[in-house]
Structures are given as structure tokens and as C-alpha cells.
Motif scaffolding. Structure first.
Motif, PDB file in Angstrom:
ATOM      1  N   ASP A  67      17.884  32.856  39.559  1.00 14.62           N
ATOM      2  CA  ASP A  67      19.170  32.906  38.859  1.00 14.62           C
ATOM      3  C   ASP A  67      19.112  32.064  37.584  1.00 14.62           C
ATOM      4  O   ASP A  67      19.605  32.479  36.532  1.00 14.62           O
ATOM      5  CB  ASP A  67      20.306  32.434  39.768  1.00 14.62           C
ATOM      6  CG  ASP A  67      20.641  33.433  40.870  1.00 14.62           C
ATOM      7  OD1 ASP A  67      20.202  34.604  40.777  1.00 14.62           O
ATOM      8  OD2 ASP A  67      21.332  33.038  41.824  1.00 14.62           O
ATOM      9  N   LEU A  68      18.488  30.890  37.666  1.00 18.30           N
ATOM     10  CA  LEU A  68      18.313  30.055  36.479  1.00 18.30           C
ATOM     11  C   LEU A  68      17.391  30.735  35.466  1.00 18.30           C
ATOM     12  O   LEU A  68      17.663  30.745  34.267  1.00 18.30           O
ATOM     13  CB  LEU A  68      17.731  28.691  36.861  1.00 18.30           C
ATOM     14  CG  LEU A  68      18.604  27.785  37.716  1.00 18.30           C
ATOM     15  CD1 LEU A  68      17.840  26.522  38.101  1.00 18.30           C
ATOM     16  CD2 LEU A  68      19.900  27.447  37.007  1.00 18.30           C
ATOM     17  N   ARG A  69      16.319  31.332  35.962  1.00 16.18           N
ATOM     18  CA  ARG A  69      15.375  32.013  35.072  1.00 16.18           C
ATOM     19  C   ARG A  69      16.035  33.193  34.368  1.00 16.18           C
ATOM     20  O   ARG A  69      15.770  33.456  33.198  1.00 16.18           O
ATOM     21  CB  ARG A  69      14.156  32.491  35.866  1.00 16.18           C
ATOM     22  CG  ARG A  69      13.025  32.983  34.979  1.00 16.18           C
ATOM     23  CD  ARG A  69      11.872  33.587  35.748  1.00 16.18           C
ATOM     24  NE  ARG A  69      11.235  32.668  36.670  1.00 16.18           N
ATOM     25  CZ  ARG A  69      10.230  33.033  37.469  1.00 16.18           C
ATOM     26  NH1 ARG A  69       9.769  34.279  37.442  1.00 16.18           N
ATOM     27  NH2 ARG A  69       9.679  32.161  38.303  1.00 16.18           N
ATOM     28  N   ALA A  70      16.912  33.895  35.055  1.00 20.03           N
ATOM     29  CA  ALA A  70      17.622  35.025  34.436  1.00 20.03           C
ATOM     30  C   ALA A  70      18.478  34.542  33.263  1.00 20.03           C
ATOM     31  O   ALA A  70      18.571  35.220  32.237  1.00 20.03           O
ATOM     32  CB  ALA A  70      18.479  35.747  35.473  1.00 20.03           C
ATOM     33  N   LYS A  71      19.078  33.381  33.422  1.00 23.97           N
ATOM     34  CA  LYS A  71      19.874  32.816  32.323  1.00 23.97           C
ATOM     35  C   LYS A  71      18.974  32.473  31.145  1.00 23.97           C
ATOM     36  O   LYS A  71      19.335  32.702  29.993  1.00 23.97           O
ATOM     37  CB  LYS A  71      20.634  31.574  32.791  1.00 23.97           C
ATOM     38  CG  LYS A  71      21.742  31.891  33.770  1.00 23.97           C
ATOM     39  CD  LYS A  71      22.416  30.646  34.285  1.00 23.97           C
ATOM     40  CE  LYS A  71      23.481  31.028  35.301  1.00 23.97           C
ATOM     41  NZ  LYS A  71      24.294  29.903  35.720  1.00 23.97           N
ATOM     42  N   GLN A  72      17.804  31.936  31.415  1.00 22.57           N
ATOM     43  CA  GLN A  72      16.871  31.578  30.357  1.00 22.57           C
ATOM     44  C   GLN A  72      16.312  32.821  29.662  1.00 22.57           C
ATOM     45  O   GLN A  72      16.188  32.853  28.447  1.00 22.57           O
ATOM     46  CB  GLN A  72      15.716  30.748  30.923  1.00 22.57           C
ATOM     47  CG  GLN A  72      16.150  29.386  31.421  1.00 22.57           C
ATOM     48  CD  GLN A  72      15.063  28.669  32.190  1.00 22.57           C
ATOM     49  OE1 GLN A  72      14.294  29.270  32.937  1.00 22.57           O
ATOM     50  NE2 GLN A  72      14.992  27.353  32.009  1.00 22.57           N
ATOM     51  N   MET A  73      15.956  33.836  30.452  1.00 22.06           N
ATOM     52  CA  MET A  73      15.332  35.049  29.905  1.00 22.06           C
ATOM     53  C   MET A  73      16.361  36.002  29.292  1.00 22.06           C
ATOM     54  O   MET A  73      16.012  36.848  28.494  1.00 22.06           O
ATOM     55  CB  MET A  73      14.576  35.792  31.019  1.00 22.06           C
ATOM     56  CG  MET A  73      13.401  35.064  31.598  1.00 22.06           C
ATOM     57  SD  MET A  73      12.700  35.907  33.065  1.00 22.06           S
ATOM     58  CE  MET A  73      12.057  37.415  32.339  1.00 22.06           C
ATOM     59  N   GLU A  74      17.602  35.888  29.733  1.00 25.55           N
ATOM     60  CA  GLU A  74      18.687  36.795  29.362  1.00 25.55           C
ATOM     61  C   GLU A  74      18.425  38.235  29.806  1.00 25.55           C
ATOM     62  O   GLU A  74      18.874  39.192  29.182  1.00 25.55           O
ATOM     63  CB  GLU A  74      18.980  36.726  27.857  1.00 25.55           C
ATOM     64  CG  GLU A  74      19.489  35.371  27.422  1.00 25.55           C
ATOM     65  CD  GLU A  74      19.878  35.309  25.956  1.00 25.55           C
ATOM     66  OE1 GLU A  74      19.815  36.340  25.263  1.00 25.55           O
ATOM     67  OE2 GLU A  74      20.251  34.219  25.511  1.00 25.55           O
TER      68      GLU A  74
END
Length: 190
Positions: A67-74
């Protein structure tokens, strides 16, 4: 005494069958679990269904980290794209380095001479409570240009594959979450 022994034996057999029938049972090969996971995830009709698939196949920390990575990757951190339409037809799943790993590849080439991406996902499975759960999802995205030259971007698991999260890890994850939540609140991320 015989009845108690029989009852224990029957319960043991039933529990063994239930665990082995689970889509991610400890006896199921990692390549099969990876195929089931991505097939179910890519076929999920809504966010609620996708979350259920993640909870079935991933450790809670893996879900949180992605979930955090999705925010970073968009983009979706499990597929590497915003729209996964047609990806299931491009999916290839192979065995990893050992019994606890699998590699999922999406080669998105449509025709020669046109830029495309290749998504390579290396999964590691942790055995817990008679099941295997994804605790590592390392993604390499290859951008292939019209000449066939590749550049790559890596998104590696940093927290979920640890046996125990340190206080530093927890604080770092919270800082990342707060940073992106604050940006979203200010309207910088859609």
C-alpha cells in the motif's frame, strides 16, 4: 479411550485435508500459488475483492508495505500499472530459485519497433499456520524502447520479508504513510 483416539485421528485427517485444500496450503507449490494469486487478483471486479485476495495470499506487513509502495509509484504496486486490462493474457509464471519462490512475468510487447514494458515480479513465500503467504514482492520494470534497448526500475521489498519489524522499521513506514497522506490531503496526488 478408543473413541477418543478415533476422534483425534479423524480431526487430524480433516484438518490436514482443509489445509491442503487451501489455495495457499503449505503443500501447494509456490508456482501454483503465484498463478492463483495473480489470476484472482487480476480478475477481481472491485477494490473489496482485490483486498480479499491480498488477505488470502499475503502477510499483513506485505499488504501494508505494498500500500505504501503504491503511493510512491502512483500505480498498483502488485501489477506495476494503473490499468491491468489484458495483463492476464501476458502472464507467465515460472519456478524461482527454490521451493519458496516463484517468478511472474508480464511481457507487454504488442509488435516489434514499438516501445513496451516487461514486468518481472519475484515472489517469496513464508509458511505460517499451515499455509504459504507472500512476504516478498520484488518488481523490476523494464522499459524497452523502439530499438530494443532496456532500462529498468526496481521496487524491492524492504520490510515485509523480515521476521520481526524493528521500531525503526515501524517508524519509517509511518513516516512514509504520513508523507503521502499529507500530499494527498494537499491535493498533490490523485
Amino acid at each position: 479411550m478408543k473413541n477418543i483416539f478415533k476422534t483425534i485421528m479423524i480431526l487430524t485427517v480433516i484438518m490436514s485435508l482443509l489445509v491442503s485444500c487451501a489455495p495457499n496450503g503449505a503443500g501447494v507449490k509456490s508456482i501454483e500459488i503465484a498463478t492463483k494469486f495473480y489470476t484472482e487478483y487480476l480478475n477481481a471486479k472491485d477494490l473489496e475483492s482485490a483486498e480479499k485476495v491480498k488477505k488470502t495470499y499475503m502477510t499483513p506487513v506485505m499488504i501494508e508495505e505494498l500500500d505504501l509502495r503504491a503511493k510512491q509509484m502512483e500505480v498498483d504496486s502488485i501489477t506495476g500499472v494503473q490499468d491491468s486490462f489484458g495483463m492476464i493474457d501476458k502472464m507467465a509464471v515460472t519456478e524461482g530459485e527454490n521451493d519458496d519462490t516463484a517468478v511472474v512475468t508480464f511481457d507487454m510487447i504488442e509488435k516489434e519497433g514499438v516501445p513496451y514494458n516487461i514486468y518481472e515480479v519475484k515472489l517469496h513465500f513464508r509458511k505460517e499456520k499451515g499455509k504459504k503467504f507472500i512476504d516478498t514482492l520484488d518488481m523490476i520494470i523494464y522499459d524497452v524502447d523502439a530499438d530494443g534497448d532496456k532500462t529498468q526500475t526496481e521496487h524491492l521489498t524492504k520490510y515485509a520479508n523480515k521476521d520481526v519489524l524493528s521500531d525503526e522499521d515501524k517508524a519509517a513506514m509511518e513516516r512514509i504513510r504520513k508523507y503521502y497522506d499529507d500530499l494527498a490531503e494537499e491535493g498533490f496526488i490523485g
